[in-house]
Structures are given as structure tokens and as C-alpha cells.
Scaffold this motif. Structure first.
Motif, PDB file in Angstrom:
ATOM      1  N   UNK A 248     -97.327  77.680 -48.477  1.00 49.16           N
ATOM      2  CA  UNK A 248     -97.510  78.539 -47.299  1.00 49.16           C
ATOM      3  C   UNK A 248     -98.254  77.760 -46.196  1.00 49.16           C
ATOM      4  N   UNK A 249     -99.210  76.955 -46.608  1.00 46.11           N
ATOM      5  CA  UNK A 249    -100.010  76.186 -45.632  1.00 46.11           C
ATOM      6  C   UNK A 249     -99.202  75.076 -44.964  1.00 46.11           C
ATOM      7  N   UNK A 250     -98.448  74.334 -45.771  1.00 41.47           N
ATOM      8  CA  UNK A 250     -97.828  73.097 -45.257  1.00 41.47           C
ATOM      9  C   UNK A 250     -96.325  73.220 -45.030  1.00 41.47           C
ATOM     10  N   UNK A 251     -95.718  74.267 -45.570  1.00 40.61           N
ATOM     11  CA  UNK A 251     -94.252  74.361 -45.547  1.00 40.61           C
ATOM     12  C   UNK A 251     -93.701  73.878 -46.881  1.00 40.61           C
ATOM     13  N   UNK A 252     -92.580  74.443 -47.270  1.00 36.61           N
ATOM     14  CA  UNK A 252     -92.013  74.184 -48.607  1.00 36.61           C
ATOM     15  C   UNK A 252     -91.735  72.698 -48.828  1.00 36.61           C
ATOM     16  N   UNK A 253     -91.255  72.020 -47.792  1.00 38.83           N
ATOM     17  CA  UNK A 253     -90.843  70.614 -47.955  1.00 38.83           C
ATOM     18  C   UNK A 253     -91.998  69.648 -48.191  1.00 38.83           C
ATOM     19  N   UNK A 254     -93.202  70.060 -47.837  1.00 44.67           N
ATOM     20  CA  UNK A 254     -94.340  69.124 -47.952  1.00 44.67           C
ATOM     21  C   UNK A 254     -95.069  69.235 -49.295  1.00 44.67           C
ATOM     22  N   UNK A 255     -94.544  70.085 -50.176  1.00 46.98           N
ATOM     23  CA  UNK A 255     -95.241  70.327 -51.447  1.00 46.98           C
ATOM     24  C   UNK A 255     -94.268  70.125 -52.604  1.00 46.98           C
ATOM     25  N   UNK A 256     -94.659  69.276 -53.547  1.00 44.78           N
ATOM     26  CA  UNK A 256     -93.785  69.002 -54.697  1.00 44.78           C
ATOM     27  C   UNK A 256     -94.499  69.381 -55.990  1.00 44.78           C
ATOM     28  N   UNK A 257     -93.692  69.681 -57.019  1.00 45.25           N
ATOM     29  CA  UNK A 257     -94.326  69.914 -58.318  1.00 45.25           C
ATOM     30  C   UNK A 257     -94.336  68.599 -59.109  1.00 45.25           C
ATOM     31  N   UNK A 258     -94.899  68.638 -60.322  1.00 44.62           N
ATOM     32  CA  UNK A 258     -95.062  67.418 -61.118  1.00 44.62           C
ATOM     33  C   UNK A 258     -93.735  66.682 -61.318  1.00 44.62           C
ATOM     34  N   UNK A 259     -92.664  67.452 -61.586  1.00 36.63           N
ATOM     35  CA  UNK A 259     -91.373  66.814 -61.864  1.00 36.63           C
ATOM     36  C   UNK A 259     -90.867  66.090 -60.615  1.00 36.63           C
ATOM     37  N   UNK A 260     -90.991  66.745 -59.454  1.00 36.96           N
ATOM     38  CA  UNK A 260     -90.502  66.125 -58.208  1.00 36.96           C
ATOM     39  C   UNK A 260     -91.372  64.932 -57.795  1.00 36.96           C
ATOM     40  N   UNK A 261     -92.618  64.957 -58.227  1.00 34.49           N
ATOM     41  CA  UNK A 261     -93.558  63.905 -57.786  1.00 34.49           C
ATOM     42  C   UNK A 261     -93.679  62.802 -58.814  1.00 34.49           C
ATOM     43  N   UNK A 262     -92.766  62.764 -59.767  1.00 35.57           N
ATOM     44  CA  UNK A 262     -92.890  61.848 -60.895  1.00 35.57           C
ATOM     45  C   UNK A 262     -93.264  60.415 -60.534  1.00 35.57           C
ATOM     46  N   UNK A 263     -92.618  59.917 -59.484  1.00 35.60           N
ATOM     47  CA  UNK A 263     -92.828  58.512 -59.112  1.00 35.60           C
ATOM     48  C   UNK A 263     -94.288  58.214 -58.783  1.00 35.60           C
ATOM     49  N   UNK A 264     -95.028  59.238 -58.396  1.00 37.25           N
ATOM     50  CA  UNK A 264     -96.421  59.028 -57.974  1.00 37.25           C
ATOM     51  C   UNK A 264     -97.414  59.219 -59.125  1.00 37.25           C
ATOM     52  N   UNK A 265     -96.885  59.591 -60.282  1.00 39.22           N
ATOM     53  CA  UNK A 265     -97.798  60.000 -61.354  1.00 39.22           C
ATOM     54  C   UNK A 265     -98.105  58.885 -62.341  1.00 39.22           C
ATOM     55  N   UNK A 266     -97.549  57.717 -62.077  1.00 42.33           N
ATOM     56  CA  UNK A 266     -97.898  56.559 -62.911  1.00 42.33           C
ATOM     57  C   UNK A 266     -98.233  55.388 -62.003  1.00 42.33           C
ATOM     58  N   UNK A 267     -99.102  54.502 -62.479  1.00 40.85           N
ATOM     59  CA  UNK A 267     -99.470  53.359 -61.651  1.00 40.85           C
ATOM     60  C   UNK A 267     -98.387  52.288 -61.769  1.00 40.85           C
ATOM     61  N   UNK A 268     -98.509  51.270 -60.937  1.00 40.10           N
ATOM     62  CA  UNK A 268     -97.483  50.227 -60.815  1.00 40.10           C
ATOM     63  C   UNK A 268     -97.172  49.534 -62.143  1.00 40.10           C
ATOM     64  N   UNK A 269     -98.175  49.387 -62.996  1.00 39.22           N
ATOM     65  CA  UNK A 269     -97.957  48.697 -64.267  1.00 39.22           C
ATOM     66  C   UNK A 269     -97.678  49.661 -65.418  1.00 39.22           C
ATOM     67  N   UNK A 270     -97.615  50.949 -65.113  1.00 38.30           N
ATOM     68  CA  UNK A 270     -97.346  51.946 -66.153  1.00 38.30           C
ATOM     69  C   UNK A 270     -98.472  52.077 -67.166  1.00 38.30           C
ATOM     70  N   UNK A 271     -99.691  51.681 -66.783  1.00 36.25           N
ATOM     71  CA  UNK A 271    -100.821  51.805 -67.717  1.00 36.25           C
ATOM     72  C   UNK A 271    -101.400  53.212 -67.706  1.00 36.25           C
TER      73      UNK A 271
END
Ligand code: 2HG
Ligand code: ZN
Length: 472
Positions: A9-32
């Protein structure tokens, strides 16, 4: 209303992702490090960042900020609880102001470092922060970790390059500290508290940075040394000969060059025979002209050859050759990644104790972990080595990594015993958090905890990072 709905509601639907959509951001570059989140958000400006922080406060949701996700310590990866909101600042990527009289540049935290360098160059100035990840890391991450890189010797760390900050506080206020002042003694230096705090004290949304003249001439060479002691002696010689013109002195062991050849066979090495144990990349920047730079460069290198400080030198004959030498150095991280995980130690010791540190730590490692291979390289001019250790032949990477706690303790204890630091330029994040309890004095840790308590009393900013648990 759930937090997710409130954020949409604050940012608009497109600016908010859930865990599945944000997957790429949930691990560091080395996968540690891998985490989960309640939501990932992309605010468009500082006011929206502040509004997100206030909203998260109402829901008691932790906030983790992430820039280019190139960090090595897991500071930008949320924990596995799924409670945190991941704040992505990619939309805050505007250049706000360039002031060539004041030699300052004001940019937003989501700018890629290279974009900042290019904005400075377009105005006929140099922004000297430079590191291997510059094509993808962001200025916010650079400031959050007080990044170093390859030009610290001449220009200092990210901290020394920053005059002012804009910060969103833990309770969602905006501190406008974007002052382009080189002198400002009006009380405690809040700016320096936020720089290097890895998102645990406030959220940096913009910065006013120092600019420098573009060098008129530049010389680059690859040098071969008969020993590490000679490389250190050469460094003193180069400091005397070049003065402030000495911009980089990057060390690589012969094993690092072997690894580069193995992983990138198409990139030719300046010394294909690899007969010496140590090599370095040297750069001089000159404010007169190319001819002056070259004459000085040749004179200082000639003296060093005559005095046996140096075995050999390959001077880049063109810009392209210089760039190829830099590329070799900058692909060291990728070469290691391709070869499989190793144990990274981003340590610093006084330059005067580097030789003793390397020799004694190498020997200790061989005694306790026979056969392990050192990939030692880094910013010798700053006393900062990446003292990285790979598995012994005949052992798997997994077997090697199982020794991480014991082996790293030995390396860090040795750096500490040599008057050094266990993190020179990569920060603490989650990876080194508990080590601080061993290497910082109780007084220092207590002062750090009081600062955290004062600026983030509810502990919602990047929890579980930097500060060890009180009982640790
Ligand atoms: C560098 O200097 C980076 O290349 C990365 O700080 C170091 O891969 C590393 O250990
Ligand atoms: Zn480095």
C-alpha cells in the motif's frame, strides 16, 4: 493488515516482492549465506526509505539493506527467520550535484561505484575509490563497509573520501548531513559513526564525496622480487622516489600468478617463466605530464634494479597494456572462485611486520595443516593482505573447509599478535561477528554496544551483524 500488505500500500505493488520473487537477493555472491524475508522493497527516494523504516518499526520487523550484493562477510544477507524486510536501494541512483569549485559530488547510495567514477570523470575530476567489484557494487555498500580497494595508498578508504552523508535513522527520521565541508568541528562526528557500521546504526541514502584532479600522466609496471622483504624495501624506495604520486602497490605471490594462468589461460602473464616468489603491480600518477611521469618512473625503477631491490620490471608501454596488467590483478577473486572455495583472511598488519607475519604464519599452517596452499595477495602499501588458504592436494574443498574455525583462528591470532586487524577492508557482517569478542577489548565492545543501543534501541537495523551477542 499484514506487513506485506502495508508495504504494498505504501510503495505500490510493483515495488514489493516476497521471498520467492526476491530469491536472487537472499544469498551472498559465494553462496555461503542464505536467508529468507517477509518482503523485499525497492523505495524510490529517501522519503520512501524513511516511510518503510517507520512502517517496519510499527510491525517490529528487522531491516536489512543491500546494495550490489558483492560483500564477502554476509552483512547484506538476512537471517533464516523470514521476519526481515530487505531494503534494496537500486532506485536511489541519482547524481544529485557536482560542484567543481568545491571539488565535491553528491550521489545517492544505490549508484554503482563505476557510475560515480564516470560522473566525476565527465566533470573532469577523479573519484578515486576503485576495486574489483566496481562494475556492480554500490556506493552505499562501499560506505557501509568503509571499502578500501587499490588506491587507498594514495587517497584513503571510503571514509577518507566522504565529506557528508544523508542517513535514515532507526526511527525513520532523515538526517541531512550532506555538507561538502573539509573543516567542520561542531561536535561528535556522526558521519564517521555511520560509515563502516554495515547498516546496523542507520541507513545511508546519499553522500557528498571528495573529488580530485585527473592525473596528467600515469605509469604502470609489473615487478618481480626475489623475496617479500625486498618488495617491502622497494615500497619504501618508491614512496621516497614518487612522493604522493605513488598510487598503487599490489602484491601477488607466484602461486597467485599460477592460479591466474590456470583459470584464465588466455590472459598472458608479464613474466611467463614465474621464476621469482613475489610480484607486484606498481602505479604512479603524475600531475605534470606523461613524459615527466615516465622519466621519474624509469629512474626510480632503474635505481631499484641497481640496488638489487628488484629482479625485473615490465613497464606498460600503452594504456591498453597497463589495463591488461590491472585486469590480471582484479581477476584474482574470480580465479579463486573458479578454483573452488578457499578460506579468505582479510588481515592487516603494520607494513614493517608483514614479512615476519607471512613467514611465521606460513610455517605454523604447514605444521598444523600440512600441504595447504597459500594464495597471498593484496594491498601491500596499506599492510592489507588477502591471506587466503586453499586445500592441500589430495584433500577435498569440503574437507578443507571443515577446518575453517581452527585454521582461521591460527591466522587471525597471528595477525593480532603482529599488531594487526582481522578485517582490513571487508567488514565483519555475520561471518566475523563472533571473532570480535576475541580480538576487541571489553571496553571497546562495551562502547560499541552503547552506541548501538543509543542509535537503534530496538535492535531492528541489520540484527545479528557486526556486534557479538553480549554473552559471547
Ligand atoms: C581484492 O583485493 C578483494 O581483490 C577480494 O578485496 C579479495 O578475494 C579476495 O580475497
Ligand atoms: Zn582487497
Amino acid at each position: 493488515m499484514t506487513l506485506f500488505d502495508d508495504l504494498q500500500r505504501l510503495l505500490g505493488v510493483d515495488q514489493v516482492q516476497d521471498s520467492a520473487q526476491a530469491e536472487a537477493f537472499l544469498r551472498d555472491r559465494h553462496g555461503r549465506f542464505v536467508g529468507r524475508v517477509a518482503a523485499a522493497v525497492h523505495p524510490r527516494d529517501t522519503a520512501e526509505v524513511a516511510a518503510v523504516v517507520r512502517l517496519c518499526g510499527r510491525h517490529a520487523a528487522p531491516i536489512v539493506v543491500q546494495g550490489g550484493n558483492t560483500g564477502l562477510m554476509g552483512a547484506a544477507t538476512p537471517d533464516a527467520s523470514g521476519r526481515a524486510v530487505l531494503l534494496l536501494l537500486d532506485r536511489l541512483n541519482r547524481v544529485r550535484q557536482i560542484d567543481t569549485d568545491n571539488d565535491t559530488l553528491t550521489v545517492e547510495a544505490g549508484c554503482i561505484l563505476q557510475q560515480v567514477q564516470e560522473a566525476a570523470r565527465a566533470a573532469g575530476r577523479l573519484f578515486p575509490l576503485s576495486l574489483g567489484a566496481e562494475g556492480s557494487c554500490t556506493l552505499g555498500g562501499n560506505l557501509g563497509t568503509n571499502a578500501g580497494g587499490v588506491a587507498v595508498l594514495r587517497y584513503g578508504n571510503a571514509r577518507e573520501l566522504t565529506l557528508g552523508l544523508e542517513v535514515v535513522t532507526a526511527d525513520g527520521q532523515v538526517w541531512d548531513g550532506l555538507r561538502g565541508l573539509r573543516k567542520d568541528n561542531t561536535g561528535y562526528d556522526l558521519r564517521d559513526l555511520f560509515i563502516g557500521s554495515e547498516g546496523t546504526l542507520g541507513i545511508i541514502t546519499a553522500a557528498t564525496l571528495k573529488l580530485f584532479p585527473l592525473p596528467a600522466g600515469q605509469c604502470t609496471a609489473f615487478l618481480a622480487f626475489a623475496s617479500l622483504a625486498r618488495a617491502v624495501a622497494f615500497l619504501s624506495h618508491a614512496r621516497r622516489g614518487f612522493g604522493a604520486g605513488l598510487t598503487a602497490f599490489e602484491l601477488l605471490s607466484v602461486d597467485c600468478l599460477r592460479l591466474l594462468r590456470e583459470q584464465f589461460p588466455a590472459s598472458p602473464l608479464p613474466f611467463p617463466d614465474l621464476e621469482q616468489p613475489w610480484y607486484a603491480l606498481l602505479e604512479l600518477s603524475d600531475h605534470q605530464d606523461e613524459a615527466h611521469a615516465r622519466a621519474l618512473f624509469e629512474q626510480v625503477l632503474g635505481d631499484a634494479l641497481e640496488n638489487d631491490l628488484l629482479v625485473d620490471a615490465r613497464i606498460a608501454a600503452s594504456l591498453a597494456q597497463g589495463e591488461a596488467l590491472w585486469r590480471l590483478r582484479e581477476t584474482m577473486s574470480d580465479a579463486q572462485k573458479r578454483a573452488g572455495q578457499n578460506m579468505k583472511h582479510d588481515i592487516s598488519v603494520p607494513v614493517s611486520r608483514i614479512v615476519e607475519f607471512v613467514e611465521s604464519t606460513d610455517a605454523l599452517l604447514q605444521r598444523h595443516f600440512p600441504g595447504v596452499r597459500n594464495y597471498t595477495f593484496g594491498h601491500l602499501g596499506d599492510g592489507n593482505l588477502h591471506y587466503n588458504v586453499a586445500h592441500a592436494p589430495g584433500r577435498s574443498v569440503a574437507e578443507h573447509m571443515a577446518d575453517y574455525a581452527a585454521l582461521s583462528r591460527l591466522v587471525h591470532d597471528s595477525a593480532h599478535a603482529h599488531g594487526g586487524s582481522i578485517s582490513a577492508e571487508h567488514g565483519i557482517g555475520q561471518r566475523k561477528r563472533d571473532l570480535l569478542a576475541r580480538y576487541k577489548s571489553p571496553v571497546e565492545l562495551e562502547l560499541m554496544r552503547r552506541i548501538k543501543q543509543a542509535l537503534d534501541p530496538r535492535g531492528l537495523l541489520n540484527p545479528g551483524k557486526v556486534l557479538p551477542e553480549a554473552s559471547a
